[in-house]
Design an enzyme around this catalytic site. Structure first.
Site: not given
Length: 141
Positions: A63, A90, A92
């Protein structure tokens, strides 16, 4: 905005003073015609309890870079920039080093902007994929 890459990166650094970006040690390192890159060190300060990078820290990085990109590519004297929607996948985990978030414009609207943000590790491995929508709110005089 007709600033050089160096001027844009200096403005981004100036915006980070006394903010979450400074707390997370986020710094802006590259800018292009339609993208901005920021990096963040992966240290215990941004780990979750089991020693890997916290997903919330990745979302904060995403962000930060997406909002800064909107701010840099619009007339900052005329608009406030706010994130209005963010989603992250997400893929990894990472324990140390740096992560790099590259915000690329998908839709450069006058009111809303859509950003694709990929977070990668030092070996260019994909860590997270983020979609951010920002809004440009006119400043009142």
């Amino acid at each position: 905005m007709n600033l050089t890459e160096e001027e844009i990166l200096k403005q981004c650094a100036k915006m980070c003073k006394n903010t979450l970006m400074e707390t997370l040690d986020i710094s802006f390192c590259e800018v292009g015609k339609d993208y901005l890159v920021a990096k963040m060190p992966v240290t215990p300060r941004v780990h979750q309890p089991d020693g890997v990078l916290h997903g919330g820290a990745m979302v904060a990085l995403a962000e930060s870079v997406g909002s800064a990109a909107s701010f840099m590519f619009l007339d900052a004297k005329e608009f406030y920039i706010r994130g209005i929607e963010i989603s992250a996948n997400h893929v990894r985990s990472v324990k140390e080093g740096y992560v790099f978030a590259k915000a690329e414009i998908v839709h450069p609207g006058r009111t809303t902007q859509l950003w694709d943000i990929k977070i990668r590790g030092e070996e260019n491995q994909l860590i997270s994929v983020v979609k951010l929508t920002t809004i440009a709110l006119p400043k009142t005089k």
